[in-house]
Design an enzyme around this catalytic site. Sequence first.
Site, PDB file in Angstrom:
ATOM      1  N   GLU A   1       0.926  -0.594  -5.494  1.00  0.00           N
ATOM      2  CA  GLU A   1      -0.153   0.442  -5.565  1.00  0.00           C
ATOM      3  C   GLU A   1       0.285   1.492  -5.215  1.00  0.00           C
ATOM      4  O   GLU A   1       1.055   2.536  -4.453  1.00  0.00           O
ATOM      5  CB  GLU A   1      -0.691   0.667  -4.196  1.00  0.00           C
ATOM      6  CG  GLU A   1      -2.456   1.653  -4.657  1.00  0.00           C
ATOM      7  CD  GLU A   1      -2.310   2.605  -3.728  1.00  0.00           C
ATOM      8  OE1 GLU A   1      -3.032   3.538  -3.534  1.00  0.00           O
ATOM      9  OE2 GLU A   1      -2.237   2.408  -2.552  1.00  0.00           O
TER      10      GLU A   1
ATOM     11  N   ASP B   1       1.192  -1.232  -0.316  1.00  0.00           N
ATOM     12  CA  ASP B   1      -0.285  -0.113  -0.168  1.00  0.00           C
ATOM     13  C   ASP B   1       1.162   1.552   0.063  1.00  0.00           C
ATOM     14  O   ASP B   1       1.872   1.400   0.694  1.00  0.00           O
ATOM     15  CB  ASP B   1      -0.736  -0.433   1.305  1.00  0.00           C
ATOM     16  CG  ASP B   1      -1.491   1.129   0.927  1.00  0.00           C
ATOM     17  OD1 ASP B   1      -2.689   0.993  -0.135  1.00  0.00           O
ATOM     18  OD2 ASP B   1      -1.287   1.937   2.100  1.00  0.00           O
TER      19      ASP B   1
END
Length: 737
Positions: free
Chosen positions: A469, A416
């Site tokens: 990401e 993330d």
Amino acid sequence: MQRATERAAIEALEQGEHGNPFAFLGPHRDGDGAFIRAWLPGAQRVELLAASRGAPTGDGPPDGELLGEMAQPHPGLFCLRIEPPRDYRYRIHWPDSVQETEDPYAFGPLLGDLDIYLFSEGNHRQLGEVFGAQLARHEEVDGVRFAVWAPNARRVSVVGNFNAWDGRRHPMRLRHPSGVWELFIPRLGVGEIYKYEILGQEGLLPLKADPLARTSEPPPATGSVVAAPLDYSWNDAEWVEQRPQRQAHDQPLAIYEVHVGSWRRHGERDGRQLSWAELSEQLIPYVLDLGFTHIELLPIMEHPFGGSWGYQPLGLFAPTARHGSPQDFAAFVDACHRAGLGVILDWVPAHFPTDPHGLGRFDGTALYEYAHPFEGFHRDWDTYIYNLGRTEVHGFMLASALHWLRTFHIDGLRVDAVASMLYRDYSREPGEWIPNRHGGRENLEAIDFLCHLNDVVNLEVPGALVIAEESTAWPGVSRPTREGGLGFAYKWNMGWMHDSLRYIAEDPIHRGHHHDELTFGLLYAFSEQFILPISHDEVVHGKRSLLDKMPGDRWQQFANLRLFFSFMWTHPGKKLLFMGCEFGQWREWDHDQELDWYLLRYGDHVGVQSLVRTLNQLHREEPALHRLDGNSAGFRWVIGDDHSNSVYAWLRHDRDGATLLVVHNFTPVPRNAYRIGVPLPGRWTVLLNSDDELYAGSGAGSRGELQSEEQASHGEAHSLILDLPPLGSLVLKPAEN
């Protein structure tokens, strides 16, 4: 002098400030005997009993025989001299109970020098099996070994129900110079709730949960729990063996993203969340039926605030207790593998929350985080930023990643917020960030960590995916580190996501003016190994659901959604879709309630779901739609400049020459007798018409088989005459002769 030293030690113990308890407590040689001290505030009497453990020591008293009652020269301090020295245990008379236990301060150092060395250099890859609370048999005694890093603490104690949460009872030993504190507490076992009481340089800190705990109390409680090593008999050897082939770049990858707390519940609102066993029974068959290859779980690492969706975790080694035990989670992963589904976890090495029981200022100083707020605090999320330049933190996070991949057989980690890790000026104004040692904006420590992570995963967990990401144009995110890249297996294509969602939200009458928003992504589609993500972030915080983004009346909204999915599944790149989108949920996702499953009573929602099922089947069965996703040889434009009609057409190729023709009509106007050049003469079969009645469409557009004509078009000698459905897609394949 000796009496003064003893008084100082007693005073430090009484005030909870003694940082070296082994120097005073436990057995100490005294001529031919041993002088034993115990600090047990609140005890009424303490008897010393003979103990027999390890090799026999001669003709001493039998196990359990009374060696003597300990004197109490000061409240809480109990002393006795025995001769000769021998093993012993205490019988402690508390006001309401009697306890027998060995002396924690009679045991020597616990962690090996190699463990200490590897931890300090940031390369201990089995921290989850060494630090934290570990069941242990030490010197023939069963108990729990605790180890925690707090180098700037004056004193660290283990506290729990077993010692009435009294930090004076079990102060730990400091292992110089590593800053690791350790203690073996005999007769403690699985299920004990505990925390660390830490005396910092400026005073007592809030009780801290164990950073290496492998399970915790169910939130909102925050205690760590002593866990046994994972004892699960895996049945997925075939899957693990085949994983490098199954997850290679030339294989289909269609990911169903799930927040397990709100996929289904017992009751539509405020109902109990499903257990891992219930998710095995319900989620796995559902995902299999739709044809996805993988399930991706929003972070299931323990986190205090459910509203963070798991993206503010504090238990980097513990599956959340919300859905069951670590064994239950392992059984869920095993069931996925036996069903042929991979499991990807979202993992958060970029930041952590500021909850007082967590990692923030863990020993009274900025230990896991950068000290300066320009480096160590995310204003966007009110979280701390890991100082990955510190070897111990680097190693802690590396061990966390390996823990999930090895212990729980996880098939991939989606990392993330990578962009926030790469740039020191991420979401900061000029003058609010600190340059790196070269004066640049790149976070060199985070870059080193990400490269190291990817190299280690490739080496130690063959075939596992690490996915970034990453929302910027950082070059080489999915390029191997040996070639100067970051080494990720895939990168989320955030540019494609933003452009395509912005385009599809336009009224079709205006789409001709935005035609290049869909073609632009093909300029860089092969610069990385991409995943096309329609994730949870696109259906929350006022962004509206995917269906509700679509313009027009109800029919057009559903047709646009089917068209968008067809565009996405035929576009180069692997696929990711957030739960609920697959059947056209109207409302935004709400983590506090389950999806609106009642919508599947209606044909248009069932139609969208059926289309997703068909698209996944095509994606899986037609190599041209997946085998060369990251290679420009797998794609060729046929029509990319028909602004006036908002029509796009391209070819997808397999490496053996197999070809598919893909055509999209982004207006609600049927385009009948639309001529498109094709590279091969003969019959072509319509594999997909997104406007088919099977998908609750109008039934317009070409279907069946069509014969090409020997008429040049779009640079080809042959062409097809197609009827393009309104707001629809066609996928055609040369018929076998």
